[in-house]
Design a protein around this motif. Structure first.
Motif, PDB file in Angstrom:
ATOM      1  N   PRO A 107       3.659  -1.635 -13.122  1.00 29.43           N
ATOM      2  CA  PRO A 107       4.743  -0.677 -12.849  1.00 29.43           C
ATOM      3  C   PRO A 107       4.182   0.677 -12.425  1.00 29.43           C
ATOM      4  O   PRO A 107       3.224   1.148 -13.023  1.00 29.43           O
ATOM      5  N   THR A 108       4.750   1.280 -11.395  1.00 24.77           N
ATOM      6  CA  THR A 108       4.412   2.673 -11.090  1.00 24.77           C
ATOM      7  C   THR A 108       5.514   3.534 -11.726  1.00 24.77           C
ATOM      8  O   THR A 108       6.342   3.039 -12.492  1.00 24.77           O
ATOM      9  N   ASP A 109       5.530   4.815 -11.391  1.00 26.23           N
ATOM     10  CA  ASP A 109       6.516   5.710 -12.023  1.00 26.23           C
ATOM     11  C   ASP A 109       7.957   5.262 -11.775  1.00 26.23           C
ATOM     12  O   ASP A 109       8.827   5.465 -12.620  1.00 26.23           O
ATOM     13  N   ASP A 110       8.212   4.628 -10.632  1.00 29.71           N
ATOM     14  CA  ASP A 110       9.592   4.203 -10.332  1.00 29.71           C
ATOM     15  C   ASP A 110      10.111   3.238 -11.402  1.00 29.71           C
ATOM     16  O   ASP A 110      11.230   3.371 -11.896  1.00 29.71           O
ATOM     17  N   THR A 111       9.291   2.244 -11.748  1.00 29.55           N
ATOM     18  CA  THR A 111       9.709   1.264 -12.758  1.00 29.55           C
ATOM     19  C   THR A 111       9.694   1.889 -14.151  1.00 29.55           C
ATOM     20  O   THR A 111      10.631   1.671 -14.940  1.00 29.55           O
ATOM     21  N   ARG A 138       1.337   0.230  -0.288  1.00 30.27           N
ATOM     22  CA  ARG A 138       1.435   0.981   0.971  1.00 30.27           C
ATOM     23  C   ARG A 138       1.853   2.439   0.759  1.00 30.27           C
ATOM     24  O   ARG A 138       2.151   3.135   1.722  1.00 30.27           O
ATOM     25  N   GLU A 139       1.861   2.910  -0.510  1.00 33.98           N
ATOM     26  CA  GLU A 139       2.284   4.294  -0.773  1.00 33.98           C
ATOM     27  C   GLU A 139       1.334   5.262  -0.057  1.00 33.98           C
ATOM     28  O   GLU A 139       0.110   5.137  -0.163  1.00 33.98           O
ATOM     29  N   PHE A 140       1.920   6.210   0.626  1.00 31.05           N
ATOM     30  CA  PHE A 140       1.215   7.260   1.375  1.00 31.05           C
ATOM     31  C   PHE A 140       0.486   6.750   2.633  1.00 31.05           C
ATOM     32  O   PHE A 140      -0.227   7.511   3.289  1.00 31.05           O
ATOM     33  N   GLY A 142      10.294  -4.362  -5.798  1.00 29.92           N
ATOM     34  CA  GLY A 142      10.121  -3.432  -4.676  1.00 29.92           C
ATOM     35  C   GLY A 142       9.043  -2.406  -4.978  1.00 29.92           C
ATOM     36  O   GLY A 142       8.183  -2.117  -4.137  1.00 29.92           O
ATOM     37  N   ASP A 143       9.074  -1.871  -6.189  1.00 26.81           N
ATOM     38  CA  ASP A 143       8.073  -0.881  -6.598  1.00 26.81           C
ATOM     39  C   ASP A 143       6.668  -1.474  -6.486  1.00 26.81           C
ATOM     40  O   ASP A 143       5.767  -0.872  -5.898  1.00 26.81           O
ATOM     41  N   ALA A 144       6.494  -2.671  -7.041  1.00 26.82           N
ATOM     42  CA  ALA A 144       5.159  -3.295  -7.048  1.00 26.82           C
ATOM     43  C   ALA A 144       4.721  -3.701  -5.644  1.00 26.82           C
ATOM     44  O   ALA A 144       3.542  -3.602  -5.290  1.00 26.82           O
ATOM     45  N   ALA A 172       6.410   4.369   0.084  1.00 28.69           N
ATOM     46  CA  ALA A 172       6.802   2.960   0.210  1.00 28.69           C
ATOM     47  C   ALA A 172       7.245   2.331  -1.113  1.00 28.69           C
ATOM     48  O   ALA A 172       8.154   1.501  -1.133  1.00 28.69           O
ATOM     49  N   ASP A 173       6.593   2.699  -2.214  1.00 28.74           N
ATOM     50  CA  ASP A 173       7.000   2.088  -3.492  1.00 28.74           C
ATOM     51  C   ASP A 173       8.430   2.466  -3.829  1.00 28.74           C
ATOM     52  O   ASP A 173       9.209   1.635  -4.318  1.00 28.74           O
ATOM     53  N   THR A 174       8.800   3.695  -3.545  1.00 27.01           N
ATOM     54  CA  THR A 174      10.158   4.135  -3.892  1.00 27.01           C
ATOM     55  C   THR A 174      11.195   3.599  -2.902  1.00 27.01           C
ATOM     56  O   THR A 174      12.273   3.145  -3.324  1.00 27.01           O
ATOM     57  N   THR A 175      10.900   3.611  -1.612  1.00 26.93           N
ATOM     58  CA  THR A 175      11.887   3.057  -0.670  1.00 26.93           C
ATOM     59  C   THR A 175      12.083   1.570  -0.953  1.00 26.93           C
ATOM     60  O   THR A 175      13.211   1.074  -0.948  1.00 26.93           O
ATOM     61  N   ILE A 213      -0.243   7.506 -14.221  1.00 28.54           N
ATOM     62  CA  ILE A 213      -1.167   7.599 -13.077  1.00 28.54           C
ATOM     63  C   ILE A 213      -0.530   8.380 -11.930  1.00 28.54           C
ATOM     64  O   ILE A 213      -1.155   9.215 -11.300  1.00 28.54           O
ATOM     65  N   ASP A 214       0.730   8.078 -11.654  1.00 30.06           N
ATOM     66  CA  ASP A 214       1.441   8.692 -10.525  1.00 30.06           C
ATOM     67  C   ASP A 214       2.681   9.387 -11.079  1.00 30.06           C
ATOM     68  O   ASP A 214       3.501   8.742 -11.727  1.00 30.06           O
ATOM     69  N   ILE A 215       2.773  10.672 -10.859  1.00 28.17           N
ATOM     70  CA  ILE A 215       3.957  11.407 -11.341  1.00 28.17           C
ATOM     71  C   ILE A 215       4.295  12.470 -10.305  1.00 28.17           C
ATOM     72  O   ILE A 215       3.407  13.181  -9.824  1.00 28.17           O
TER      73      ILE A 215
END
Ligand SMILES: [Mg+2]
Length: 295
Positions: free
Chosen positions: A59-63, A32-34, A25-27, A252-255, A97-99
């Motif tokens: 992986p973004t911060d969620d993962t 579509r984030e933001f 889901g994160d990936a 979107a990455d988090t939802t 990268i994203d926090i």
């Protein structure tokens, strides 16, 4: 692909489904984030890109944060808050990268020696704890005060607002129902009961009746929980949920990550799309973490 009417057969499949569904889901959502809502969005592959130019499956911060929670569990009956603090500080030093703002400020306070649970941010209702908490559903502890204290300590390490504590609790209720062999309806029921029992100050069932174009997907913890809940009520497959939530944009990455964990917890890893699983860069590491806990 329709979801199986029967729940996945083994705890291992469901646990891997939960953890890898979150990473997928994160990936998927990172693209579509933001972004603004786009009813024409219909990606069928994980393609990366997005605001931060992610590699497909990166992986973004969620993962990253969800793996930190898994690494802070020495066993299925223990959670090590001090280990989590150290891992958060280590992660922050790698300059992700994203926090999120709330997380970054909390980690800076922890670095400066803030006591565990002593100085959490109580104003922010951002979704930084909800995006990482899923792994605590693997704790094999009764739903009693010691377990609730673990959940609350984990949340309040960075997010002190009561709505963040309650959102984490409601999500874990749903994930535990899935991991214990429940089907989609039982996961929905567990979350509804948890929202009611915990006096969630919003109408979670009412949110599930919203149409797609009314669904909020901001980084507010309540929106993220509600969007994930909306998807398990309204979508009949993991892919449908990912596409509909990613199409809404926003966080979107988090939802997608939170919804992915929910879907995976009852469908099991065998019912997640192989072509999506295969591009997840952290797949083997997540498998190792989950399998070590179950051993
Ligand atoms: Mg993210």
């Amino acid at each position: 692909m329709e979801l199986p009417t029967k729940a996945a057969s083994s705890l291992e499949s469901r646990a891997l489904g939960m953890a890898l569904g979150h990473a997928v889901g994160d990936a998927f959502g990172a693209t579509r984030e933001f972004a603004e809502p786009d009813p024409t969005f219909s990606h069928t592959e994980i393609v990366g890109g997005g605001t931060f130019g992610w590699r497909a499956g990166q992986p973004t911060d969620d993962t990253d944060l969800a793996m930190i929670v898994l690494r802070s569990m020495p066993s299925r009956t223990e959670f090590d808050l001090k280990a989590m603090r150290s891992l958060l500080i280590e992660w922050h030093e790698c300059e992700p990268i994203d926090i999120g703002v709330t997380i970054r400020q909390a980690i800076v306070r922890l670095k400066r020696g803030a006591a565990l649970g002593g100085d959490p941010e109580t104003h922010s209702e951002a979704n930084g704890s909800l995006m990482r908490v899923a792994g605590l559903s693997l704790l094999d502890l009764p739903w009693m005060p010691p377990f609730l204290k673990i959940l609350e300590d984990q949340t309040r390490l960075t997010h002190g607002h009561e709505n963040c504590v309650l959102a984490d609790r409601i999500l874990i209720s749903g994930l535990r129902a899935g991991l214990r062999g429940g089907d989609r309806k039982e996961v929905i029921r567990a979350m509804r009961l948890s929202a009611h029992g915990n006096k969630w100050p919003f109408d979670i069932s009412g949110v599930a009746t919203l149409s797609w174009d009314q669904l909020p997907t901001t980084g507010w913890v309540c929106d993220t929980l509600h969007a994930a809940f909306w998807s398990i009520v309204n979508c009949r497959s993991f892919e449908e949920a990912m596409v509909k939530l990613a199409a809404r944009g926003g966080d979107a990455d988090t939802t997608c990550a939170v919804a992915g964990a929910l879907f995976g917890s009852f469908s099991g890893v065998d019912n997640l799309p192989t072509r999506w699983l295969n591009v997840i860069e952290a797949k083997e590491e997540i498998e190792h973490l989950v399998e070590s806990l179950l051993r």
